[in-house]
Scaffold this active site. Sequence first.
Site, PDB file in Angstrom:
ATOM      1  N   HIS A 238       0.828  -1.199   0.000  1.00  0.00           N
ATOM      2  CA  HIS A 238       0.000   0.000   0.000  1.00  0.00           C
ATOM      3  C   HIS A 238       0.864   1.250   0.000  1.00  0.00           C
ATOM      4  CE1 HIS A 238      -4.033  -1.695   0.917  1.00  0.00           C
ATOM      5  NE2 HIS A 238      -3.343  -2.650   1.516  1.00  0.00           N
ATOM      6  N   HIS A 281      -3.413  -0.686  12.021  1.00  0.00           N
ATOM      7  CA  HIS A 281      -2.372   0.270  12.363  1.00  0.00           C
ATOM      8  C   HIS A 281      -2.727   1.103  13.591  1.00  0.00           C
ATOM      9  CE1 HIS A 281      -5.239   2.546   9.917  1.00  0.00           C
ATOM     10  NE2 HIS A 281      -4.729   3.661  10.404  1.00  0.00           N
ATOM     11  N   GLU A 287      -7.935  10.229  13.624  1.00  0.00           N
ATOM     12  CA  GLU A 287      -8.740  10.081  12.419  1.00  0.00           C
ATOM     13  C   GLU A 287     -10.231  10.174  12.744  1.00  0.00           C
ATOM     14  OE1 GLU A 287      -7.694   6.351  10.706  1.00  0.00           O
ATOM     15  OE2 GLU A 287      -5.578   6.855  10.458  1.00  0.00           O
ATOM     16  N   HIS A 310     -11.052   7.507  15.662  1.00  0.00           N
ATOM     17  CA  HIS A 310      -9.936   6.688  16.124  1.00  0.00           C
ATOM     18  C   HIS A 310      -8.837   7.658  16.523  1.00  0.00           C
ATOM     19  CE1 HIS A 310     -11.658   3.522  13.184  1.00  0.00           C
ATOM     20  NE2 HIS A 310     -12.171   3.360  14.382  1.00  0.00           N
ATOM     21  N   HIS A 316      -6.686   0.188  15.019  1.00  0.00           N
ATOM     22  CA  HIS A 316      -7.908  -0.007  14.253  1.00  0.00           C
ATOM     23  C   HIS A 316      -7.548  -0.552  12.875  1.00  0.00           C
ATOM     24  CE1 HIS A 316      -6.479   4.092  13.473  1.00  0.00           C
ATOM     25  NE2 HIS A 316      -7.026   4.005  12.267  1.00  0.00           N
TER      26      HIS A 316
END
Length: 385
Positions: A238, A281, A287, A310, A316
């Site tokens: 990613h 992560h 977030e 989060h 999460h």
Amino acid sequence: MNVDVYHFRWMYRILPACKHQPFKPMDNGNITHNWEENESIPNQTKWNPLEIPSKKHDFLQGMSTVCGSGHPREKHGVSHYIYTCNTSMQDKCVCNADGDWLIVPQQGKLKIITEFGKMTVEPNEFCVIQRGIRFTVNVDGQCRGFILEVFDGHFELPELGAMGANGLANPRDFEVPVAWYEDRSVNGYTVVQKHQGRLFAATQNHSPFDVVAWHGNYVPYKYNLSHFMAVNSVTYDHCDPSVFTVLTCQSNRKGTAIADFICFPPRWAVQEHTFRPPYYHRNSMSEFMGCISGKYEAKTTMDEGCYSLHNMMTPHGPDAITYKKATSQGKLVPERIAEGCMSFMFETCFELAATKWALSQKVDQDYWKRWDDLPKNFNPNQKPQ
């Protein structure tokens, strides 16, 4: 923040903006910057869609603070809101002296009149109205959405680095209003000003939207998220989620944002030898995420209108259902993901505190259970292929 860009505006108006009665304090409703009213807990938190009350209320009356950090008096921090409304602001406008507002409609169309002209902002679009600009909001029915407020600088496009000149949100796709004015006498027009976290109201006998012409670069603007040019890996693994950044408000610490506005549009996933959903992560940013339409691809319960928080270093990632689906696919082939969906994230370097009001509204008490069924797939005897 790009210190080489000077923001300015000239407005040619019929009457000066200072022609009004004195400001007086008014009811703040659910708008607050008191982050000490609750003990902050580092749990993953998700809210189901906030119901739109049937009682008539306008955009400003329907604004409620969900979470935030810092204070506008120090010009440092952020605040996240949700809004609902079902009626237009009648002979009333609002001006935010505390910071810039980035407004993301989730349901219903906002017909905004600013001192610079008109903007219609629908779901899948957003607008930015900077500090000190007066505006009013008209609606035709039930509306709901989210607002990101920054107390520091202003939103700007992220640096593209090795990507070059093109990609993500291209400058050509942003729209600004065309000058529009009304020369209208009003018996008691209300101007609301947000000042150091409090609301104040003053009355005047004319419309504030009497700007006949303007020029400059400190003007409100809007953007359609369908124009976002998504970038991702075409080999394996990613890219960092920063590749989905639409706008950023940078801090004085290079590479660290007061706030990033990020979107997750429909796109192709083509990585090989990769767990394609977002990885699990913990990170140094907090977030706040919301789903505008459809269902977020990594959370089976994140439907349109839902939102989550989060906080910094809270672990999460994809829920158990998403994990099981992704790890049982067999051979990976190119696939279209997030089709019919648009989600967004307000990401910030601050630790965020949720308000007492927010924690009393539609909190999903079973959110933590979405990870409870994650299996242990580790096999020490398995050899890489």
